[in-house]
Scaffold this motif. Structure first.
Motif, PDB file in Angstrom:
ATOM      1  N   TRP A 163       0.838  -1.315  -0.040  1.00  0.00           N
ATOM      2  CA  TRP A 163       0.129   0.071  -0.106  1.00  0.00           C
ATOM      3  C   TRP A 163       0.757   1.248   0.033  1.00  0.00           C
ATOM      4  O   TRP A 163       0.264   2.290  -0.308  1.00  0.00           O
ATOM      5  N   LYS A 164       2.044   1.235   0.268  1.00  0.00           N
ATOM      6  CA  LYS A 164       3.071   2.475   0.236  1.00  0.00           C
ATOM      7  C   LYS A 164       2.415   3.514   1.192  1.00  0.00           C
ATOM      8  O   LYS A 164       2.207   4.608   0.494  1.00  0.00           O
ATOM      9  N   PRO A 165       1.874   3.332   2.362  1.00  0.00           N
ATOM     10  CA  PRO A 165       1.600   4.306   3.261  1.00  0.00           C
ATOM     11  C   PRO A 165       2.804   5.427   3.790  1.00  0.00           C
ATOM     12  O   PRO A 165       3.743   4.951   3.598  1.00  0.00           O
ATOM     13  N   ASP A 166       2.246   6.553   4.178  1.00  0.00           N
ATOM     14  CA  ASP A 166       3.221   7.301   4.679  1.00  0.00           C
ATOM     15  C   ASP A 166       3.766   6.930   6.096  1.00  0.00           C
ATOM     16  O   ASP A 166       5.128   7.122   6.329  1.00  0.00           O
ATOM     17  N   ARG A 167       2.759   6.275   6.846  1.00  0.00           N
ATOM     18  CA  ARG A 167       3.113   6.047   8.185  1.00  0.00           C
ATOM     19  C   ARG A 167       2.229   4.492   8.376  1.00  0.00           C
ATOM     20  O   ARG A 167       1.323   4.291   7.898  1.00  0.00           O
ATOM     21  N   SER A 168       2.934   3.486   9.271  1.00  0.00           N
ATOM     22  CA  SER A 168       1.923   2.535   9.733  1.00  0.00           C
ATOM     23  C   SER A 168       2.375   2.062  11.136  1.00  0.00           C
ATOM     24  O   SER A 168       3.552   2.488  11.413  1.00  0.00           O
ATOM     25  N   CYS A 169       1.887   1.438  11.729  1.00  0.00           N
ATOM     26  CA  CYS A 169       1.999   0.751  12.994  1.00  0.00           C
ATOM     27  C   CYS A 169       1.390  -0.442  13.512  1.00  0.00           C
ATOM     28  O   CYS A 169       0.166  -0.690  12.857  1.00  0.00           O
ATOM     29  N   LEU A 170       1.729  -1.200  14.536  1.00  0.00           N
ATOM     30  CA  LEU A 170       1.140  -2.078  15.190  1.00  0.00           C
ATOM     31  C   LEU A 170       0.571  -1.699  16.428  1.00  0.00           C
ATOM     32  O   LEU A 170       1.579  -1.399  17.294  1.00  0.00           O
ATOM     33  N   MET A 171      -0.337  -1.574  17.044  1.00  0.00           N
ATOM     34  CA  MET A 171      -1.079  -1.259  18.332  1.00  0.00           C
ATOM     35  C   MET A 171      -1.155  -2.392  18.973  1.00  0.00           C
ATOM     36  O   MET A 171      -2.212  -3.405  18.625  1.00  0.00           O
ATOM     37  N   MET A 172      -0.678  -2.753  20.105  1.00  0.00           N
ATOM     38  CA  MET A 172      -1.344  -3.699  20.899  1.00  0.00           C
ATOM     39  C   MET A 172      -1.759  -3.407  22.257  1.00  0.00           C
ATOM     40  O   MET A 172      -1.417  -2.126  22.924  1.00  0.00           O
ATOM     41  N   ARG A 173      -2.879  -4.096  23.020  1.00  0.00           N
ATOM     42  CA  ARG A 173      -3.364  -3.724  24.336  1.00  0.00           C
ATOM     43  C   ARG A 173      -2.468  -4.195  25.529  1.00  0.00           C
ATOM     44  O   ARG A 173      -2.215  -5.462  25.561  1.00  0.00           O
ATOM     45  N   GLU A 174      -2.025  -3.127  26.174  1.00  0.00           N
ATOM     46  CA  GLU A 174      -1.228  -3.152  27.317  1.00  0.00           C
ATOM     47  C   GLU A 174      -2.316  -3.826  28.482  1.00  0.00           C
ATOM     48  O   GLU A 174      -1.942  -4.829  29.272  1.00  0.00           O
ATOM     49  N   LYS A 175      -3.123  -2.957  28.703  1.00  0.00           N
ATOM     50  CA  LYS A 175      -4.306  -3.381  29.524  1.00  0.00           C
ATOM     51  C   LYS A 175      -5.714  -2.797  29.073  1.00  0.00           C
ATOM     52  O   LYS A 175      -5.529  -2.111  28.355  1.00  0.00           O
ATOM     53  N   PRO A 176      -6.830  -3.122  29.810  1.00  0.00           N
ATOM     54  CA  PRO A 176      -8.048  -2.770  29.185  1.00  0.00           C
ATOM     55  C   PRO A 176      -8.248  -1.043  29.172  1.00  0.00           C
ATOM     56  O   PRO A 176      -7.873  -0.503  30.024  1.00  0.00           O
ATOM     57  N   GLY A 177      -8.284  -0.800  27.784  1.00  0.00           N
ATOM     58  CA  GLY A 177      -8.572   0.819  27.480  1.00  0.00           C
ATOM     59  C   GLY A 177      -7.313   1.394  27.338  1.00  0.00           C
ATOM     60  O   GLY A 177      -7.295   2.644  27.163  1.00  0.00           O
ATOM     61  N   GLU A 178      -6.309   0.677  27.394  1.00  0.00           N
ATOM     62  CA  GLU A 178      -4.761   1.253  27.203  1.00  0.00           C
ATOM     63  C   GLU A 178      -4.056   0.501  25.929  1.00  0.00           C
ATOM     64  O   GLU A 178      -3.970  -0.591  26.029  1.00  0.00           O
ATOM     65  N   TRP A 179      -3.891   1.430  24.793  1.00  0.00           N
ATOM     66  CA  TRP A 179      -3.066   0.997  23.770  1.00  0.00           C
ATOM     67  C   TRP A 179      -1.867   1.480  23.705  1.00  0.00           C
ATOM     68  O   TRP A 179      -1.610   2.628  23.840  1.00  0.00           O
ATOM     69  N   GLN A 180      -0.965   0.735  23.120  1.00  0.00           N
ATOM     70  CA  GLN A 180       0.552   1.155  22.910  1.00  0.00           C
ATOM     71  C   GLN A 180       0.917   0.767  21.590  1.00  0.00           C
ATOM     72  O   GLN A 180       0.664  -0.285  21.129  1.00  0.00           O
ATOM     73  N   ILE A 181       1.793   1.709  20.885  1.00  0.00           N
ATOM     74  CA  ILE A 181       2.332   1.465  19.758  1.00  0.00           C
ATOM     75  C   ILE A 181       3.450   0.519  19.775  1.00  0.00           C
ATOM     76  O   ILE A 181       4.453   0.800  20.599  1.00  0.00           O
ATOM     77  N   SER A 182       3.602  -0.636  19.335  1.00  0.00           N
ATOM     78  CA  SER A 182       4.477  -1.787  19.520  1.00  0.00           C
ATOM     79  C   SER A 182       5.458  -1.673  18.444  1.00  0.00           C
ATOM     80  O   SER A 182       7.010  -1.738  18.631  1.00  0.00           O
ATOM     81  N   VAL A 183       5.061  -1.564  17.216  1.00  0.00           N
ATOM     82  CA  VAL A 183       6.130  -1.308  16.033  1.00  0.00           C
ATOM     83  C   VAL A 183       5.587  -0.059  15.244  1.00  0.00           C
ATOM     84  O   VAL A 183       4.440  -0.203  15.059  1.00  0.00           O
ATOM     85  N   GLN A 184       6.538   0.603  14.700  1.00  0.00           N
ATOM     86  CA  GLN A 184       5.778   1.757  13.813  1.00  0.00           C
ATOM     87  C   GLN A 184       6.907   1.870  12.523  1.00  0.00           C
ATOM     88  O   GLN A 184       8.059   1.281  12.548  1.00  0.00           O
ATOM     89  N   ARG A 185       6.550   2.291  11.538  1.00  0.00           N
ATOM     90  CA  ARG A 185       7.207   2.506  10.343  1.00  0.00           C
ATOM     91  C   ARG A 185       6.839   3.767   9.540  1.00  0.00           C
ATOM     92  O   ARG A 185       5.673   4.181   9.539  1.00  0.00           O
ATOM     93  N   PHE A 186       7.784   4.487   9.062  1.00  0.00           N
ATOM     94  CA  PHE A 186       7.491   5.535   8.079  1.00  0.00           C
ATOM     95  C   PHE A 186       7.846   5.367   6.727  1.00  0.00           C
ATOM     96  O   PHE A 186       8.715   4.631   6.427  1.00  0.00           O
TER      97      PHE A 186
END
Length: 543
Positions: A163-186
């Protein structure tokens, strides 16, 4: 190329096998160093002979296991095999290059429409071919063997490749209601600095609320996000996002966006993006299950090793006492048990025997009982009476054991010349002596289980084992064995059963007691450890 997947507590790491002969062991000279006492210094080796991999046990103490079976010498390896070195397990993998058809370069603005995944018959041949190419491409990349820690990076590789996006990432749930970016790419957008990504809270709320794939074709015209300051401030024009769903819950999201771009993601992009997220979820779930299986196998082998070590604490050969027979038997309800028996012939010629039961089951109880068996070898010589031995054990356990467990036990000292007995019962089921006149005597005098109070006083009593009589010690697993009516076997039935087999020698006597309860009473699985110790004095013969 072949490699080993090694489970750590949180993730799996990948160790390539780059040499023709790859050495494994504790020593620093090995290619794979495993700092575990269960491994030998030079434990095993993996050899590559004409693209065939072989595992070889180099004479290790605790062995090499292939898919749960111990090997002797050399064995061939296949992709996915689980190898055990002592109590340490790894998975062997072979990464074979798979021929992938080259993806056709997409023209500017052209997407990959997959608007009906369940029915691709309506596609033109060109679109159907492209759909299958992408599906095959995703599957071949994601379903290979690689460490779970690399999963996010590989998924972002695919996103940027397709898809050749400008940005991408994987978000994982650390705990209920809290999301963290695990891996990102530009991507290659010159307007982006490559700093840490900030995902719009409006997008995150929408994802959490609906728990389904999300498409924003034009952020300024989408009523859901037209007021999002974060999207406007970052000049995000289009977003595609899909959940990692395992039919039970969402573990994370794949996200991609376009910044200040004339392009936009389409519904077709969203569907293929969702396929990638689903494949990634399958891969993630399989990795978790494999990791759990590997840890379970490792625990199983550790328990087998613990059981083997525990057996070594039990006495093997009975003491050579003319006119007496002694035998012990223990059957744990699990791999390791919390029961023990012990005997020791003192330097003064007297015999010390013990039976004990830790209150509890499993490995902690087994470790505590091994402590008891070890210190009894010292205390049986150091102290001259059963009460003194039990008192010393009580003080030792109370002061030095870190486990909040109590131990019931009986210690008996026998004088072989005349059969005199001294005993101390610390809260244990009372042993009984079968008299030659048909009566029996219970050994009850003593005190509380050890480990309760540090200043506990213990008493002892005396008796005599006459020729032709039998002393029987046991743990509560025997008396508490239940039948199909949920009735306990009980001490009365145990005494009656002992009388039936009292004419047998001590080893046969012990075996027949267990066989009788198992075959004629037990109606369920064995719920507790069974341990018994038999001391018989031979009958006198008139020549």
């Amino acid at each position: 190329m072949a490699y080993l997947l090694i489970p750590d507590k949180k993730q799996t790491r990948k160790v390539p096998i780059k040499k023709a002969t790859f050495f494994i062991g504790r020593a620093r000279e090995n290619d794979l160093i495993i700092p575990s006492d269960s491994l030998s210094r030079f434990h095993a080796q993996i050899s590559n002979r004409e693209e065939k991999y072989l595992i070889n046990d180099r004479g290790s103490l605790n062995g090499v296991f292939l898919n749960g079976s111990r090997i002797y010498g050399e064995a061939a390896l296949s992709d996915g095999d689980i190898i055990g070195f002592g109590d340490f397990h790894v998975r062997f993998c072979v990464e074979e290059p798979k021929p992938l058809r080259e993806l056709k370069q997409a023209q500017q603005g052209e997407r990959f429409p997959i608007s009906a995944l369940v029915d691709s018959r309506r596609f033109t041949p060109e679109k159907r071919e492209r759909y299958l190419e992408l599906l095959y491409h995703f599957s071949s990349r994601l379903l290979q063997q690689f460490p779970s820690s690399d999963l996010g990076e590989i998924a972002l590789d695919l996103i940027h490749e397709v898809w050749k996006p400008d940005r991408s990432c994987l978000m994982m749930r650390e705990k209920p209601g809290e999301w963290q970016i695990s891996v990102q790419r530009f991507g290659n957008n010159p307007q982006l600095s490559g700093d840490t990504m900030v995902i719009s809270s409006s997008v995150v709320r929408e994802l959490e609320k609906n728990e389904e794939a999300l498409l924003v074709m034009n952020a300024t015209q989408d009523q859901r996000f037209s007021a999002s300051e974060s999207l406007l401030r970052q000049n995000v024009t289009s977003v595609v996002c899909a959940p990692l769903w395992n039919n039970k819950k969402i573990h994370g999201f794949l996200y991609a966006d376009l910044v200040s771009s004339e392009r936009s993601f389409s519904f077709s992009d969203l569907e293929m993006f969702s396929i990638l997220a689903n494949l990634m979820a399958i891969k993630w779930e399989n990795d978790q299950l494999w990791h759990q299986t590997l840890l379970q196998q490792q625990l199983e082998q550790e328990l087998n090793l613990a059981a083997e070590i525990q057996r070594k604490f039990f006495p093997v050969l009975p003491p050579a006492l003319p006119g007496y027979q002694i035998a012990g038997l223990t059957i744990p309800s699990r791999k390791v048990g919390g029961d023990a028996y012990f005997w020791h012939e003192r330097r003064d010629g007297s015999l010390v025997v013990m039976i004990a039961d830790v209150m509890g089951k499993g490995l902690p109880s087994a470790l505590l009982m091994s402590q008891i068996q070890a210190i009894m070898k010292i205390f049986a010589e150091q102290y001259s009476s059963p009460a003194a031995m039990v008192t010393a054990i009580n003080e030792f356990i109370y002061k030095f054991s870190t486990q909040d467990k109590f131990i019931s036990m009986v210690v008996i000292m026998l004088s072989p010349e005349d059969g005199r007995i001294s005993f101390c019962n610390a809260g244990h089921n009372p042993p009984f002596m079968l008299r030659h006149d048909g009566t029996y005597e219970l050994f009850e005098t003593g005190g509380m289980p050890v480990g309760v109070f540090v200043d506990q006083k213990y008493l002892q009593a005396d008796s005599v084992l006459l020729p032709g009589e039998t002393l029987f010690l046991y743990t509560d697993g025997l008396t508490e064995a239940r039948n199909t009516e949920d009735e306990e076997f009980g001490m009365d039935k145990l005494i009656q059963t002992a009388r039936l087999y009292s004419a047998l020698d001590s080893p046969q006597f012990a075996e027949q007691i267990v066989k009788h309860i198992r075959e004629q009473w037990l109606g369920t699985d064995q719920e507790d450890d069974w341990t018994l110790l038999v001391l018989k004095r031979d009958a006198e013969t008139n020549l």
